[in-house]
Design a protein around this motif. Structure first.
Motif, PDB file in Angstrom:
ATOM      1  N   MET A 292       0.845  -1.201  -0.142  1.00 11.92           N
ATOM      2  CA  MET A 292      -0.168  -0.057   0.050  1.00 11.92           C
ATOM      3  C   MET A 292       0.976   1.033  -0.018  1.00 11.92           C
ATOM      4  SD  MET A 292      -3.041   1.297   2.538  1.00 11.92           S
ATOM      5  CE  MET A 292      -3.958  -0.271   2.383  1.00 11.92           C
ATOM      6  N   ALA A 293       1.968   1.347   0.633  1.00 11.94           N
ATOM      7  CA  ALA A 293       2.847   2.380   0.762  1.00 11.94           C
ATOM      8  C   ALA A 293       3.446   2.752  -0.562  1.00 11.94           C
ATOM      9  CB  ALA A 293       3.999   2.230   1.836  1.00 11.94           C
ATOM     10  N   LEU A 294       3.609   1.867  -1.250  1.00 12.51           N
ATOM     11  CA  LEU A 294       4.171   1.985  -2.585  1.00 12.51           C
ATOM     12  C   LEU A 294       3.341   2.851  -3.513  1.00 12.51           C
ATOM     13  CD1 LEU A 294       6.305   1.467  -5.019  1.00 12.51           C
ATOM     14  CD2 LEU A 294       4.771  -0.557  -5.641  1.00 12.51           C
TER      15      LEU A 294
ATOM     16  N   THR B  52      11.083  -3.638  -6.107  1.00 16.19           N
ATOM     17  CA  THR B  52      11.359  -5.105  -6.382  1.00 16.19           C
ATOM     18  C   THR B  52      10.280  -5.923  -7.105  1.00 16.19           C
ATOM     19  OG1 THR B  52      11.231  -5.525  -4.029  1.00 16.19           O
ATOM     20  CG2 THR B  52      13.239  -5.264  -4.560  1.00 16.19           C
ATOM     21  N   ASP B  53      10.407  -6.716  -7.625  1.00 16.00           N
ATOM     22  CA  ASP B  53       9.196  -7.633  -8.453  1.00 16.00           C
ATOM     23  C   ASP B  53       8.589  -8.454  -7.216  1.00 16.00           C
ATOM     24  OD1 ASP B  53       7.604  -8.534 -10.248  1.00 16.00           O
ATOM     25  OD2 ASP B  53       9.071  -9.816 -11.282  1.00 16.00           O
ATOM     26  N   VAL B  54       7.586  -7.900  -6.594  1.00 16.72           N
ATOM     27  CA  VAL B  54       6.958  -8.551  -5.370  1.00 16.72           C
ATOM     28  C   VAL B  54       5.480  -8.235  -5.806  1.00 16.72           C
ATOM     29  CG1 VAL B  54       8.850  -8.347  -3.804  1.00 16.72           C
ATOM     30  CG2 VAL B  54       7.333  -6.499  -4.090  1.00 16.72           C
TER      31      VAL B  54
ATOM     32  N   VAL C  67       2.920  -5.936  -8.545  1.00 21.76           N
ATOM     33  CA  VAL C  67       3.616  -4.595  -8.853  1.00 21.76           C
ATOM     34  C   VAL C  67       3.726  -4.636 -10.567  1.00 21.76           C
ATOM     35  CG1 VAL C  67       5.713  -3.162  -8.867  1.00 21.76           C
ATOM     36  CG2 VAL C  67       4.513  -3.873  -7.058  1.00 21.76           C
ATOM     37  N   ALA C  68       4.222  -5.989 -10.948  1.00 18.40           N
ATOM     38  CA  ALA C  68       4.622  -5.928 -12.539  1.00 18.40           C
ATOM     39  C   ALA C  68       3.160  -5.827 -13.230  1.00 18.40           C
ATOM     40  CB  ALA C  68       5.554  -7.097 -12.816  1.00 18.40           C
ATOM     41  N   ARG C  69       2.239  -6.392 -12.677  1.00 16.83           N
ATOM     42  CA  ARG C  69       0.783  -6.283 -13.445  1.00 16.83           C
ATOM     43  C   ARG C  69       0.438  -4.781 -13.539  1.00 16.83           C
ATOM     44  NH1 ARG C  69      -2.237 -10.802 -13.977  1.00 16.83           N
ATOM     45  NH2 ARG C  69      -1.631 -12.649 -12.993  1.00 16.83           N
TER      46      ARG C  69
END
Length: 380
Positions: A292-294, A307-309, A312-314
């Protein structure tokens, strides 16, 4: 007819799941009236947020499991009584549906709902849990009427432990772009921000714990010196007692690497003044369901390196609103941060795209998707 929801969480500290509960509860009105049920312990800021948004709540003496033996013993002794108390509360408050928040280890509401004869939706939001939690989840999950997954990665993680076919939905946490507006002026942390002067600042927001991968951020910041940059590195978030050792290890690592512009800010009620000062937001997490912070940083038009977690990449196209790097790859992280710091105009453009990417996740939309699943479960 307004339906009555009991949204239960067994962790009182105000963090992402608690913020999500309040925002969605407020946005659900008048279609649904939500009663948030939380522990008495450590829930002061959580209760204050409920009161500020006009969301009713009950604070009960709910125990939580920890590695400390006294807390673990209390958890084992009192959990059955807490389940019965929750079931009584659901009947007394004429609850139509129970929403079990907080992740797979928070099972009490699911069992209590079954005892009260009420459907329950289990909200899963983690992608890394101890083996005993997974085994417990596998035992209890047949009692749930449906599931909410914070991301596709969460569903993939828990899929092997599920039996039968039940309704589910992918529902991420909301971010209110009207509350996180880069054009607004936010008061707070003026003295700290003044110390930064015109220097570049990179930062992150989150509880200080190993899952956040802060070693990667510290190592990446050290590498930036070789790329011509020495930004301030700001870490905003509480340091709980059980993470004091981890905090000391991070300080020792920074000292060993000669990183002297590292700032642990502690918890903040309002992170927006600091987010507004960040030139780049960095998510260095080892594992996240959503982060959420992102997304709050993106709403503040912060370009991001993550990082790819999780998912995120979607939702974040690499190179448009920010960059995605492999987990633990401090060299790639440093290169991408430097790429942003080298190009102020591109950095600003990526920040605007980051805000655009956050707009669809409004509390109203997330509340509508949540209500749709509620309705499906109640129509069964």
């Amino acid at each position: 007819m307004t339906i009555r929801i009991a949204n239960v969480i067994e962790e009182g500290k105000l963090a992402g799941p608690q913020v999500r509960m309040v925002r969605v509860a407020a946005a659900l009105r008048p279609r649904a009236e939500t009663l948030i049920v939380m522990p008495r312990a450590n829930s002061g800021p959580f209760r204050e947020m409920c009161e500020a948004h006009g969301v009713p709540y009950r604070a009960l003496p709910l125990t939580r499991i920890t590695k400390e033996w006294r807390a673990a013993l209390a958890y084992l002794l009192f959990s059955p009584w807490e389940v019965l108390r929750l079931a009584y509360l659901f009947r007394r408050e004429r609850i139509n549906l129970v929403h079990a928040s907080g992740g797979s280890w928070q099972y009490k509401a699911v069992i209590a709902a079954r005892l009260a004869g009420i459907p329950a939706v289990w909200h899963l939001n983690d992608t890394s849990t101890p083996g005993w939690v997974r085994r417990l989840f596998q035992l209890v999950q047949p009692l749930a009427s449906g599931f909410i997954y914070t991301s596709h990665s969460v569903k993939a993680y828990y899929g092997q432990y599920l039996s039968g076919s039940r309704p589910f939905a992918f529902i991420p946490p909301p971010v209110d772009v009207s509350e996180y507006d880069p054009a607004a002026k936010y008061s707070g942390d003026e003295e700290t921000i003044a110390l930064f002067g015109d220097d570049l600042v990179i930062g992150t927001v989150g509880n200080v714990n190993p899952i956040k991968g802060l070693e990667t951020l510290i190592r990446a910041a050290t590498r930036l010196r070789g790329l011509g940059h020495a930004p301030h590195v700001v870490i905003v978030g509480p340091i709980f007692d059980r993470q004091r050792g981890y905090h000391r290890r991070l300080l020792a690592l920074a000292d060993e690497l000669g990183l002297d512009r590292l700032h642990f800010m502690g918890a903040r009620v309002d992170v927006r003044p600091l987010l507004a000062r960040f030139n780049v937001y960095v998510c260095s997490s080892v594992s996240e369901s959503w982060g959420m912070a992102l997304w709050e940083a993106m709403a503040m038009a912060c370009p991001v390196v993550s990082t790819d977690v999780g998912d995120v990449a979607r939702h974040l196209r690499d190179g448009e609103a920010g960059f995605i790097v492999p987990v633990g790859d401090d060299a790639a992280m440093a290169d991408r941060i430097a790429e942003m710091l080298d190009a102020p105009a591109r950095r600003a453009s990526m920040g605007l795209r980051a805000r655009e990417a956050a707009i669809p996740f409004s509390p109203e939309r997330i509340a509508s998707e949540t209500f749709a699943l509620y309705a499906r479960l109640l129509d069964k």
